[in-house]
Design a protein around this motif. Structure first.
Motif, mmCIF file in Angstrom:
data_model
loop_
_atom_site.group_PDB
_atom_site.id
_atom_site.type_symbol
_atom_site.label_atom_id
_atom_site.label_comp_id
_atom_site.label_asym_id
_atom_site.label_seq_id
_atom_site.Cartn_x
_atom_site.Cartn_y
_atom_site.Cartn_z
ATOM 1 N N UNK A 13 0.826 -1.202 0.000
ATOM 2 C CA UNK A 13 0.000 0.000 0.000
ATOM 3 C C UNK A 13 0.867 1.262 0.000
ATOM 4 N N UNK A 14 0.416 2.284 -0.748
ATOM 5 C CA UNK A 14 1.009 3.611 -0.636
ATOM 6 C C UNK A 14 0.656 4.199 0.732
ATOM 7 N N UNK A 15 1.462 5.153 1.234
ATOM 8 C CA UNK A 15 1.075 5.816 2.477
ATOM 9 C C UNK A 15 -0.198 6.636 2.270
ATOM 10 N N UNK A 16 -1.049 6.649 3.277
ATOM 11 C CA UNK A 16 -2.324 7.371 3.160
ATOM 12 C C UNK A 16 -2.088 8.848 2.908
ATOM 13 N N UNK A 17 -1.060 9.404 3.522
ATOM 14 C CA UNK A 17 -0.770 10.841 3.369
ATOM 15 C C UNK A 17 -0.121 11.173 2.039
ATOM 16 N N UNK A 18 0.301 10.150 1.292
ATOM 17 C CA UNK A 18 1.064 10.333 0.044
ATOM 18 C C UNK A 18 2.402 11.041 0.282
ATOM 19 N N UNK A 19 2.905 10.956 1.503
ATOM 20 C CA UNK A 19 4.204 11.562 1.829
ATOM 21 C C UNK A 19 5.302 10.521 1.666
ATOM 22 N N UNK A 31 20.170 9.280 -4.981
ATOM 23 C CA UNK A 31 18.836 8.799 -4.631
ATOM 24 C C UNK A 31 18.469 7.680 -5.603
ATOM 25 N N UNK A 32 18.055 6.541 -5.067
ATOM 26 C CA UNK A 32 17.671 5.467 -5.985
ATOM 27 C C UNK A 32 16.258 4.957 -5.733
ATOM 28 N N UNK A 33 15.550 5.552 -4.794
ATOM 29 C CA UNK A 33 14.187 5.107 -4.540
ATOM 30 C C UNK A 33 13.483 6.011 -3.560
ATOM 31 N N UNK A 34 12.264 5.643 -3.212
ATOM 32 C CA UNK A 34 11.470 6.395 -2.243
ATOM 33 C C UNK A 34 10.723 5.420 -1.348
ATOM 34 N N UNK A 35 10.465 5.871 -0.118
ATOM 35 C CA UNK A 35 9.751 5.038 0.845
ATOM 36 C C UNK A 35 8.649 5.875 1.488
ATOM 37 N N UNK A 36 7.608 5.230 2.011
ATOM 38 C CA UNK A 36 6.555 5.972 2.697
ATOM 39 C C UNK A 36 7.064 6.599 3.992
ATOM 40 N N UNK A 37 6.529 7.771 4.318
ATOM 41 C CA UNK A 37 6.676 8.289 5.675
ATOM 42 C C UNK A 37 5.315 8.090 6.335
ATOM 43 N N UNK A 38 5.116 6.908 6.872
ATOM 44 C CA UNK A 38 3.788 6.497 7.310
ATOM 45 C C UNK A 38 3.316 7.300 8.515
ATOM 46 N N UNK A 203 5.528 -1.280 8.199
ATOM 47 C CA UNK A 203 5.267 0.123 7.877
ATOM 48 C C UNK A 203 6.589 0.879 7.892
ATOM 49 N N UNK A 204 6.776 1.722 6.896
ATOM 50 C CA UNK A 204 8.030 2.447 6.729
ATOM 51 C C UNK A 204 7.853 3.908 7.116
ATOM 52 N N UNK A 205 8.954 4.526 7.520
ATOM 53 C CA UNK A 205 8.911 5.950 7.809
ATOM 54 C C UNK A 205 9.899 6.353 8.886
ATOM 55 N N UNK A 206 9.859 7.622 9.234
ATOM 56 C CA UNK A 206 10.757 8.183 10.227
ATOM 57 C C UNK A 206 10.394 7.706 11.632
ATOM 58 N N UNK A 207 11.386 7.721 12.496
ATOM 59 C CA UNK A 207 11.114 7.389 13.887
ATOM 60 C C UNK A 207 10.178 8.379 14.549
ATOM 61 N N UNK A 208 10.298 9.643 14.155
ATOM 62 C CA UNK A 208 9.487 10.694 14.776
ATOM 63 C C UNK A 208 8.034 10.654 14.331
#
Length: 480
Positions: A13-19, A31-38, A203-208
């Motif tokens: 799934x894409x992140x709901x926020x599209x971030x 840069x070789x890719x992108x990940x969700x900031x869930x 789920x992927x994203x920042x710790x914060x």
């Protein structure tokens, strides 16, 4: 460009926020890719999937759980080359290291806990004179959170999730946002093995953002975290009012203590490895080397010679001993510690400079560095650097070196080189560490407890300790 997605309820799934966040290749700096900031919403969707899967998974027979976990282990081995290349590209480590260590150990985690759960038994006690018997149930907690670091991405990701799954829990896992690739690839492997949807959610994203949403979710029963001490303290503060179970494996500033009666050549080769494996980005690396004065000058000359022969190169090259550090920010942090050491009268015996690798000039490469110091109180001997940097200094007595070894806030591991059995037994008791290696380093048995003391964490992982953490004991007393 590689677009990584969240793995929830067996689907991507894409992140709901599209971030989205940029994902960098340390070897090239590109840069070789992108990940969700869930967000909380993504974590909530993962929780709903996990909670829905829990009743069936928790009552699945031990034999079936074991079979599925061992099947995943086999599929990891089938995908060894693909996973090794992905790990190397994402983390910067030499591909030969990922192929020899990281990916095989990830497979071993699934195989070990797949077998261990079938041997994990309950206790029973007959109450003499009361015509009663007590027995203990070990029941899964429910939905648990696992947050893993970037230095050994798939190895430590699986080290956390597998005992949780084996014990019958459903998992919401967050790999490091710096190294998400192999955790992402594991989703397809789990589906191929037949792991039911919702049992494992990634789920992927920042710790914060993502990590914070996991630790503050009121219905996630436990958190298993490996990472920095400061982050561990934050997790403990957030989780305490909700009475979550916590397992925190945190930083290390590990002493490597070398006596003159050691097996010198074995010690020298092993110390080279314990200093610079994975670019020194292992929490168990012996970054403080204390050498008995009688062999100090010999060790210094021989060790520096060996370090100078280590080859810094692109991770894909089979003859590279040292790859790239994980990020530009981390490279700058490590360089900052080297500069600080020089200001505090440390003598740089070799290394200390950024390396330019031909055709990969923007990569995050650093020479393996040895710094001679005169005081254990200097900054670089008190704070975790987590890079290809070690200090060396002499000592004269056992009491002196024990005092220096224990004089930091950390207590993860220690390495001791001596052929004196009495000294081995004495110092193993005296050293403040969760694990003490004697005449070896990184020799691991998955049955043994693993974790640290002081600011190196709370709780233990490994073997039945991990299965105990991910279960709740319930005593049943029957009068007959």
């Amino acid at each position: 460009m590689e677009k990584i997605k969240n793995f929830i309820n067996g689907q991507y799934h894409d992140p709901i926020s599209k971030e989205w966040l940029d994902n960098y290749c340390p070897a090239t700096g590109a840069i070789y890719g992108s990940i969700p900031n869930s967000s909380k919403a993504d974590v909530e969707n993962a929780y709903i999937a996990a909670q829905s899967a829990f009743p069936n998974w928790s009552t699945t027979s031990l034999e079936e759980r074991s079979r599925l976990l061992i099947k995943i282990s086999e599929l990891i081995e089938v995908n060894l080359e693909r996973l090794s290349e992905a790990e190397s590209k994402d983390n910067g480590k030499p591909v030969n290291l990922a192929r020899r260590i990281d990916i095989p150990r990830a497979a071993s985690n699934f195989r070990f806990f797949g077998n261990a759960i079938t041997q994990f038994s309950s206790e029973s006690h007959e109450s003499i004179g009361h015509d009663a018997i007590n027995y203990t149930l070990r029941q899964p907690l429910g939905v648990v959170g696992c947050i893993s670091p970037w230095n050994l991405p798939l190895y430590l990701f699986t080290w956390k999730i597998v005992p949780a799954l084996a014990a019958g829990n459903c998992v919401i896992a967050k790999p490091s946002e710096i190294t998400p690739m192999t955790a992402y690839l594991l989703g397809d492997i789990c589906n191929e093995a037949g792991l039911p949807p919702g049992v494992l959610n990634v789920v992927h994203g920042l710790g914060t953002t993502t990590g914070q949403a996991i630790i503050e979710h009121p219905d996630i029963k436990a958190i298993s975290f490996t990472g920095g001490t400061k982050t561990g303290a934050h997790i403990a503060k957030v989780a305490a009012p909700m009475f979550k179970k916590l397992s925190l494996e945190l930083g290390g500033k590990n002493p490597n203590i070398i006596f003159g009666d050691c097996d010198y050549e074995t010690m020298l080769d092993t110390t080279l490895r314990s200093s610079f494996s994975n670019q020194g980005q292992i929490c168990l690396c012996g970054s403080r080397i204390f050498v008995e004065a009688s062999i100090y000058d010999r060790f210094k000359a021989d060790f520096v010679t060996k370090v100078k022969h280590l080859r810094v190169g692109h991770p894909s090259q089979e003859d590279s001993d040292i790859g790239a550090l994980v990020s530009e920010a981390h490279l700058e942090k490590v360089m900052g510690y080297i500069k600080m050491a020089a200001k505090e009268n440390g003598k740089i015996l070799c290394g200390g400079h950024r390396v330019t690798v031909k055709d990969y000039e923007k990569g995050y490469y650093l020479e393996p560095t040895v710094i001679e110091i005169s005081s254990n109180d200097c900054t670089i001997n008190q704070e975790e650097v987590f890079g290809p940097v070690v200090t060396i200094m002499p000592f004269n007595s056992e009491d002196e070196v024990v005092r220096m070894a224990n004089s930091v806030k950390y207590g993860l591991s220690a390495t001791l080189w001596t052929n004196d059995l009495k000294r081995t037994m004495r110092m193993s008791h005296q050293l403040e560490a969760g694990i003490v290696w004697v005449n070896t380093w990184m020799m691991r048995d998955l049955r043994t407890p693993f974790g640290g003391t002081k600011s190196s964490g709370v709780g233990r992982e490994g073997g039945f300790e991990a299965l105990r953490f991910f279960t709740e004991p319930k005593n049943v007393c029957i009068k007959y």
